[in-house]
Each structure stands twice: as structure tokens, then as C-alpha cells.
Design a protein around this motif. Structure first.
Motif, short mmCIF file in Angstrom:
data_model
loop_
_atom_site.label_atom_id
_atom_site.label_comp_id
_atom_site.label_asym_id
_atom_site.label_seq_id
_atom_site.Cartn_x
_atom_site.Cartn_y
_atom_site.Cartn_z
N GLU A 80 17.25 3.21 -2.13
CA GLU A 80 16.44 3.22 -3.37
C GLU A 80 15.95 1.69 -3.38
OE1 GLU A 80 17.01 3.37 -8.14
OE2 GLU A 80 18.87 3.78 -7.02
N SER A 81 14.89 1.26 -3.65
CA SER A 81 14.29 0.20 -3.63
C SER A 81 13.54 -0.09 -5.19
CB SER A 81 13.29 -0.24 -2.51
OG SER A 81 11.96 0.73 -2.97
N ALA A 82 13.65 -1.46 -5.41
CA ALA A 82 13.03 -2.20 -6.69
C ALA A 82 12.80 -3.51 -6.35
CB ALA A 82 13.94 -2.05 -7.74
N GLY A 83 11.46 -3.93 -6.70
CA GLY A 83 11.02 -5.20 -6.55
C GLY A 83 11.24 -5.79 -5.16
N ASN A 84 11.92 -6.76 -4.85
CA ASN A 84 12.03 -7.20 -3.24
C ASN A 84 13.27 -6.74 -2.57
OD1 ASN A 84 14.29 -8.72 -4.48
ND2 ASN A 84 14.09 -10.46 -3.34
N ALA A 85 14.09 -5.76 -3.16
CA ALA A 85 15.30 -5.22 -2.68
C ALA A 85 15.37 -3.76 -2.39
CB ALA A 85 16.39 -5.79 -3.69
N LEU A 86 15.97 -3.43 -1.32
CA LEU A 86 16.38 -2.05 -0.91
C LEU A 86 17.89 -2.13 -0.84
CD1 LEU A 86 15.57 0.90 0.41
CD2 LEU A 86 15.66 -0.43 2.43
N ASN A 87 18.63 -1.03 -1.24
CA ASN A 87 19.84 -0.73 -1.19
C ASN A 87 20.01 0.57 -0.46
OD1 ASN A 87 22.56 0.36 -2.74
ND2 ASN A 87 22.72 -1.01 -1.38
N TRP A 88 20.86 0.71 0.70
CA TRP A 88 21.09 2.01 1.61
C TRP A 88 22.60 2.14 1.46
CZ3 TRP A 88 17.91 5.39 3.47
CH2 TRP A 88 16.68 4.93 3.69
N ALA A 89 23.05 3.56 1.52
CA ALA A 89 24.44 3.63 1.39
C ALA A 89 24.60 5.04 2.42
CB ALA A 89 24.88 4.31 0.10
N TYR A 90 25.32 4.83 3.47
CA TYR A 90 25.42 5.50 4.53
C TYR A 90 26.76 5.60 5.21
CZ TYR A 90 23.58 1.83 7.36
OH TYR A 90 23.50 0.83 7.81
N THR A 91 27.10 6.66 6.00
CA THR A 91 28.16 6.74 6.81
C THR A 91 27.73 6.55 8.37
OG1 THR A 91 29.55 7.96 5.14
CG2 THR A 91 30.19 8.08 7.63
N LEU A 92 28.21 5.83 9.15
CA LEU A 92 28.00 5.74 10.34
C LEU A 92 29.01 6.17 11.43
CD1 LEU A 92 25.62 4.57 12.16
CD2 LEU A 92 26.88 2.38 12.42
N ALA A 93 28.54 6.84 12.55
CA ALA A 93 29.58 7.38 13.40
C ALA A 93 29.55 6.28 14.38
CB ALA A 93 29.35 8.53 14.13
N LEU A 94 30.72 5.24 14.56
CA LEU A 94 30.73 3.98 14.95
C LEU A 94 31.64 3.92 16.34
CD1 LEU A 94 29.86 0.90 14.93
CD2 LEU A 94 31.63 0.47 13.71
N PRO A 95 31.04 3.96 17.53
CA PRO A 95 32.16 3.82 18.70
C PRO A 95 32.96 2.62 18.90
CG PRO A 95 29.84 3.71 19.46
CD PRO A 95 29.86 3.82 17.82
N VAL A 96 34.16 2.65 18.95
CA VAL A 96 35.12 1.28 19.19
C VAL A 96 35.92 1.82 20.34
CG1 VAL A 96 36.52 -0.10 18.25
CG2 VAL A 96 34.71 0.45 16.96
N ASP A 97 35.87 1.07 21.52
CA ASP A 97 36.94 1.29 22.54
C ASP A 97 37.23 2.91 22.73
OD1 ASP A 97 37.07 -1.45 22.77
OD2 ASP A 97 38.89 -1.64 21.01
N GLY A 98 36.00 3.61 22.99
CA GLY A 98 36.14 5.26 23.39
C GLY A 98 36.36 5.98 22.10
N THR A 99 36.66 5.59 20.98
CA THR A 99 37.02 6.28 19.99
C THR A 99 35.69 6.26 18.67
OG1 THR A 99 39.24 6.04 20.01
CG2 THR A 99 38.48 6.89 17.88
N ILE A 100 35.36 7.29 18.15
CA ILE A 100 34.30 7.30 17.11
C ILE A 100 34.92 7.29 15.77
CG2 ILE A 100 32.39 8.55 16.05
CD1 ILE A 100 31.65 7.95 18.78
N TYR A 101 34.48 6.21 15.03
CA TYR A 101 35.14 5.99 13.49
C TYR A 101 33.94 6.25 12.62
CZ TYR A 101 39.25 3.86 15.76
OH TYR A 101 40.32 3.62 16.49
N HIS A 102 34.27 6.98 11.69
CA HIS A 102 33.08 7.29 10.42
C HIS A 102 33.20 5.90 9.38
CE1 HIS A 102 32.14 11.52 11.68
NE2 HIS A 102 31.96 10.72 12.49
N VAL A 103 32.40 5.10 9.24
CA VAL A 103 32.48 3.99 8.34
C VAL A 103 31.42 3.98 7.61
CG1 VAL A 103 34.16 2.49 10.22
CG2 VAL A 103 31.57 2.39 9.89
#
Length: 184
Positions: free
Chosen positions: A124-147
């Protein structure tokens, strides 16, 4: 004795309410009057360079990186649809690619998708700002974490945008990503 019990309960309720208000995040609408006005299809169009760091929850820099972002927008079925092709290069020499597809579903409301995003990113954006909310599948040392990401972007000038994203898992703060974007 009865009054002490009553005041003790009242104090507890007050402290809980204070804690809840202290944890709330800003609303994007509070930036509605801020300038310059952020139009995603205008700013994220063409070539953009970005420079960033990831800091852990103690504030220590864990990764440094650059991003080359190439973006364009089209109108599809009456809606603005953007493609953001991001090429990351980390200070340790590793590389990563992410391609976002952004769709404006209503004025100032967006859905974003990418291969490593779980479900939809909501923006969502308004004025000069945008806010995103999401879950990323993040690989760390061979394991995928949903953050989870709570991602804030602020247009500072027509060419410069700053981005601060808080990363968490199960409500626990894991760290922050800080980026500066420069539109060529």
C-alpha cells in the motif's frame, strides 16, 4: 485490601494496553501529504541501482550487497503490471536473482509475486511511502526458512528512495535490511 486489588488490576490492564500500542506500526496513510509523491510505475521504471546491508538483531552488519534493478510496466486487462528484475551481488561474491511481478489492484494498493515469495506480497502506498508485507523463502546454510518482511520504502527525491525492512519469524525480530535506491 479491595482497593489495592482493583488498582493492581487497573495498572495491569494499562500496562498491557501500553505494550500493545508500543508494538503497533505506523500506517502508510500517515504519509499521505508527504512529497515527492511516490508512483510505483514511475519510479520503478527503467534502471535503478541499489546498495544495501543486512544487520542482525544486535545491529551487526552480516551482509553487504548491491542490486541492479531493471523495471518496466504495461497495462494488462486495464491494470498496471510491472516487472522488476533484480540482480543481487553480495560482498562475498555470491549472486542472486529475483523477478517481481507487481499489479496495481486499486489506486495505491498492490499485489507482488516472485518465485521466492510465499503467497502474495501486499503493498500500500500513500504520499512518499510504500509498505509491503510478505513472507520470503530464505535459504540459509542449505535450509529454507519462511520469514516475514515488513518493508517500508520512502521516496526522498525523484531519484532517491530509502528502504528499511524488518525481518521476523514467529514474531521474533531477526534483523533488518537497509537499502538505498538510485534511479538512473
Amino acid at each position: 485490601m479491595r482497593n489495592i486489588n482493583f488498582y493492581s488490576k487497573l495498572l495491569s490492564i494499562f500496562l498491557i494496553a501500553l505494550g500493545l500500542f508500543g508494538c503497533s506500526s505506523p500506517s502508510v496513510t500517515q504519509y499521505a501529504k508527504e512529497k515527492p509523491n511516490l508512483d510505483l510505475s514511475e519510479y520503478f521504471n527503467g534502471t535503478i541501482d541499489a546498495y544495501g546491508i543486512f544487520t542482525d538483531r544486535s545491529g551487526e552488519v552480516k551482509k553487504r550487497f548491491t542490486v541492479l534493478l531493471v523495471a518496466d510496466w504495461k497495462v494488462v486487462d486495464g491494470k498496471k503490471v510491472g516487472t522488476l528484475d533484480e540482480s543481487f551481488e553480495y560482498s562475498d561474491g555470491t549472486k542472486q536473482k529475483r523477478i517481481w511481478t507487481l499489479t496495481e489492484i486499486a489506486p495505491g494498493k498492490y499485489i507482488g509475486r516472485a518465485d521466492d515469495v510465499v503467497g502474495d506480497a501486499l503493498g500500500e502506498s500513500a504520499g512518499n511511502a510504500l509498505n509491503w508485507a510478505y513472507t520470503l523463502a530464505l535459504p540459509v546454510d542449505g535450509t529454507i526458512y519462511h520469514v516475514q518482511f515488513n518493508d517500508w520504502m520512502y521516496l526522498v527525491t525523484p531519484k532517491v528512495m530509502l528502504n528499511k525492512a524488518k525481518m521476523s519469524k514467529f514474531g521474533i525480530d531477526l534483523g533488518e535490511v537497509t537499502l538505498s535506491f538510485y534511479k538512473r
